[in-house]
Write a protein that holds these residues in place. Structure first.
Motif, mmCIF file in Angstrom:
data_model
loop_
_atom_site.group_PDB
_atom_site.id
_atom_site.type_symbol
_atom_site.label_atom_id
_atom_site.label_comp_id
_atom_site.label_asym_id
_atom_site.label_seq_id
_atom_site.Cartn_x
_atom_site.Cartn_y
_atom_site.Cartn_z
ATOM 1 N N PRO A 76 0.815 -1.053 0.182
ATOM 2 C CA PRO A 76 0.033 0.023 -0.040
ATOM 3 C C PRO A 76 0.822 1.284 0.081
ATOM 4 O O PRO A 76 2.117 1.177 0.609
ATOM 5 N N TYR A 77 0.445 2.134 -0.785
ATOM 6 C CA TYR A 77 1.089 3.388 -0.775
ATOM 7 C C TYR A 77 0.616 4.387 0.461
ATOM 8 O O TYR A 77 -0.348 4.665 0.617
ATOM 9 N N GLU A 78 1.709 4.936 1.013
ATOM 10 C CA GLU A 78 1.385 5.863 2.091
ATOM 11 C C GLU A 78 1.127 7.310 1.598
ATOM 12 O O GLU A 78 1.992 7.764 0.764
ATOM 13 N N PRO A 79 0.064 7.897 1.715
ATOM 14 C CA PRO A 79 -0.226 9.351 0.864
ATOM 15 C C PRO A 79 0.822 10.424 1.624
ATOM 16 O O PRO A 79 0.534 10.683 2.670
ATOM 17 N N TYR A 80 1.558 11.023 0.865
ATOM 18 C CA TYR A 80 2.423 12.265 1.414
ATOM 19 C C TYR A 80 2.770 13.062 0.222
ATOM 20 O O TYR A 80 2.868 12.583 -0.858
ATOM 21 N N TYR A 81 3.313 14.268 0.482
ATOM 22 C CA TYR A 81 3.685 15.051 -0.465
ATOM 23 C C TYR A 81 5.213 14.636 -0.337
ATOM 24 O O TYR A 81 6.045 14.620 0.629
ATOM 25 N N LEU A 82 6.030 14.605 -1.517
ATOM 26 C CA LEU A 82 7.413 14.398 -1.425
ATOM 27 C C LEU A 82 8.349 15.253 -2.598
ATOM 28 O O LEU A 82 8.042 15.006 -3.804
ATOM 29 N N VAL A 83 9.093 15.931 -2.092
ATOM 30 C CA VAL A 83 10.083 16.874 -3.045
ATOM 31 C C VAL A 83 11.468 16.267 -2.905
ATOM 32 O O VAL A 83 12.164 16.057 -1.844
ATOM 33 N N GLN A 84 11.945 15.509 -4.196
ATOM 34 C CA GLN A 84 13.262 15.116 -4.325
ATOM 35 C C GLN A 84 14.206 16.181 -5.134
ATOM 36 O O GLN A 84 13.799 16.309 -6.335
ATOM 37 N N ILE A 85 15.258 16.406 -4.514
ATOM 38 C CA ILE A 85 16.358 17.656 -5.208
ATOM 39 C C ILE A 85 17.591 17.088 -5.313
ATOM 40 O O ILE A 85 18.120 16.632 -4.364
ATOM 41 N N PRO A 86 17.948 16.603 -6.466
ATOM 42 C CA PRO A 86 19.214 15.915 -6.751
ATOM 43 C C PRO A 86 20.411 17.220 -6.430
ATOM 44 O O PRO A 86 20.054 18.131 -7.057
ATOM 45 N N LEU A 87 21.323 16.735 -5.703
ATOM 46 C CA LEU A 87 22.307 17.585 -5.577
ATOM 47 C C LEU A 87 23.351 17.114 -6.346
ATOM 48 O O LEU A 87 24.641 18.023 -6.706
ATOM 49 N N GLN A 88 23.674 16.077 -6.949
ATOM 50 C CA GLN A 88 24.462 15.553 -7.697
ATOM 51 C C GLN A 88 23.676 14.343 -8.541
ATOM 52 O O GLN A 88 22.888 13.838 -8.311
ATOM 53 N N GLY A 89 24.234 14.258 -9.854
ATOM 54 C CA GLY A 89 23.502 13.167 -10.707
ATOM 55 C C GLY A 89 22.292 13.661 -11.205
ATOM 56 O O GLY A 89 21.887 14.718 -11.265
ATOM 57 N N SER A 90 21.339 12.517 -11.580
ATOM 58 C CA SER A 90 20.047 12.965 -12.035
ATOM 59 C C SER A 90 19.075 11.954 -11.725
ATOM 60 O O SER A 90 19.599 10.433 -11.186
ATOM 61 N N MET A 91 17.719 11.959 -12.118
ATOM 62 C CA MET A 91 16.948 11.081 -11.713
ATOM 63 C C MET A 91 15.465 10.963 -12.527
ATOM 64 O O MET A 91 15.422 12.243 -12.988
ATOM 65 N N ARG A 92 15.050 9.888 -12.669
ATOM 66 C CA ARG A 92 13.703 10.129 -13.550
ATOM 67 C C ARG A 92 12.683 9.072 -12.746
ATOM 68 O O ARG A 92 12.884 8.149 -12.201
ATOM 69 N N ILE A 93 11.425 9.774 -12.711
ATOM 70 C CA ILE A 93 10.278 9.035 -12.289
ATOM 71 C C ILE A 93 8.972 8.485 -13.385
ATOM 72 O O ILE A 93 9.233 9.596 -14.347
ATOM 73 N N LEU A 94 8.154 7.732 -12.929
ATOM 74 C CA LEU A 94 7.045 7.514 -13.855
ATOM 75 C C LEU A 94 5.988 7.738 -13.070
ATOM 76 O O LEU A 94 5.508 7.047 -11.924
ATOM 77 N N ARG A 95 5.150 9.100 -13.376
ATOM 78 C CA ARG A 95 4.085 9.377 -12.528
ATOM 79 C C ARG A 95 3.043 9.378 -13.474
ATOM 80 O O ARG A 95 2.922 10.247 -14.377
ATOM 81 N N ASP A 96 1.777 8.520 -13.098
ATOM 82 C CA ASP A 96 0.672 8.676 -14.045
ATOM 83 C C ASP A 96 0.918 8.241 -15.420
ATOM 84 O O ASP A 96 0.319 8.916 -16.383
ATOM 85 N N GLY A 97 1.962 7.620 -15.452
ATOM 86 C CA GLY A 97 2.433 7.379 -16.864
ATOM 87 C C GLY A 97 3.228 8.160 -17.757
ATOM 88 O O GLY A 97 3.729 7.988 -18.843
#
Length: 334
Positions: A76-97
């Motif tokens: 189960p997904y816990e509902p919360y707001y999450l801000v992810q801030i890369p300080l180095q490197g990079s990231m990708r997410i898949l959100r609602d497709g």
């Protein structure tokens, strides 16, 4: 994705939760502060640094897996707001497709009501994260009610935020100030008054970002009730609130409440409760010998059986158990 880089000294080092090269230990540690997940497709040597500290209702985190890898979130997904801030490197997410990407100078924001299924991090993608419970956002929005900015602050957050300019930069500087104080020994953030002030600044700052022109004017002017109703029906098994519905449909909270009252004669939350009761009634009406009231209620997001039973009787004129017994009688007569 970026190649291996030096992420610099870890932030929040005094609040270390784990330092490990084992995948299972990494999963368990991060899950305690975020969500259940699986770490897959690890390229290189895993070397997790996981630091986290609660500041009032907020959680500030520093996470670096060291290796390039992919994360699959698990329910189960816990509902919360999450801000992810890369300080180095990079990231990708898949959100609602939709694929969202962030690197240094930007941040990725996920919020309740959106489904994030996969996250990919480059080697040494060191991140500063801010986790905010929905109740804090709801509380601050309530306090803005009646002000000239209430509508604009109720809009959906952008998926990717520029933290080098405008409201995003100001918000990032607030976060950095708090982290710097914690790293110096929490001289300010050991005081209850300062903690409450910082908490409000961080949440209000995100609300300002929310209202900073990211919602199309035509969407705000003519909100879609159909979208709201479809979202509710698709998430009856989740703990959704007014803010979740507004965010998913790109309406302000005030516009959402006005449309529901005008077109359906009820508040959004009352509508959600009614839809859940109707779904429970349908399942109990055709229930089998193995059906239980508790299981059916839980399947539709209801956890307080006492309140549910009272509302159910008021709406249908019988108890949930009565409906289930009637189903058994029909099976026997059939």
């Amino acid at each position: 994705m970026n190649t291996h880089v030096d992420p610099g000294p870890p932030l929040l080092a005094a609040y270390q939760r784990a330092r490990t090269g084992h995948v299972q230990e990494a999963e368990q540690s991060v899950a305690r502060t975020l969500s259940l997940h699986r770490v897959v497709d690890v390229s290189g040597d895993l070397d997790l640094t996981h630091n986290a500290v609660r500041v009032g209702g907020l959680t500030l985190l520093y996470i670096n897996y060291g290796a390039e890898l992919t994360i699959h979130l698990q329910s189960p997904y816990e509902p919360y707001y999450l801000v992810q801030i890369p300080l180095q490197g990079s990231m990708r997410i898949l959100r609602d497709g939709e694929r969202l990407e962030a690197k240094v100078g930007t941040a990725v924001i996920t919020e309740p009501g959106h489904v994030t299924s996969r996250l990919q991090y480059s080697a040494n993608c060191a991140r500063l994260l801010v986790k905010i419970p929905p109740a804090l956002v709801e509380q601050r929005l309530h306090e803005f009610a009646g002000t000239g900015r209430a509508d604009e602050l109720g809009r959906a957050l952008p998926g990717v935020l520029d933290v080098t300019d405008g409201a995003g930069r100001t918000w990032m500087e607030l976060v950095r100030t708090g982290v710097a104080d914690l790293d110096a020994g929490a001289f300010m953030l050991s005081l209850p008054s300062a903690i409450g002030y910082f908490e409000n600044l961080i949440v209000d700052g995100l609300l300002v970002v929310r209202g900073d022109g990211h919602a199309p004017a035509d969407v705000e002017a003519v909100p879609s009730m159909r979208g709201a109703l479809e979202f509710i029906d698709a998430h009856l098994d989740s703990p959704i609130g007014v803010l979740d519905i507004a965010s998913a449909t790109h309406m302000s909270i005030r516009a959402l409440q006005i449309r529901f009252q005008r077109e359906l004669g009820v508040s959004p939350i009352a509508y959600v409760r009614n839809r859940r009761l109707e779904a429970v009634y349908r399942d109990l009406y055709v229930g089998s010998a193995d059906t239980s009231v508790y299981a059916v209620a839980a399947r539709h997001g209801i956890t307080h059986l006492g309140r549910m039973a009272a509302a159910y009787r008021e709406k249908f004129g019988e108890s949930p158990s009565d409906t289930l017994r009637a189903a058994a009688g029909r099976r026997g007569n059939g």
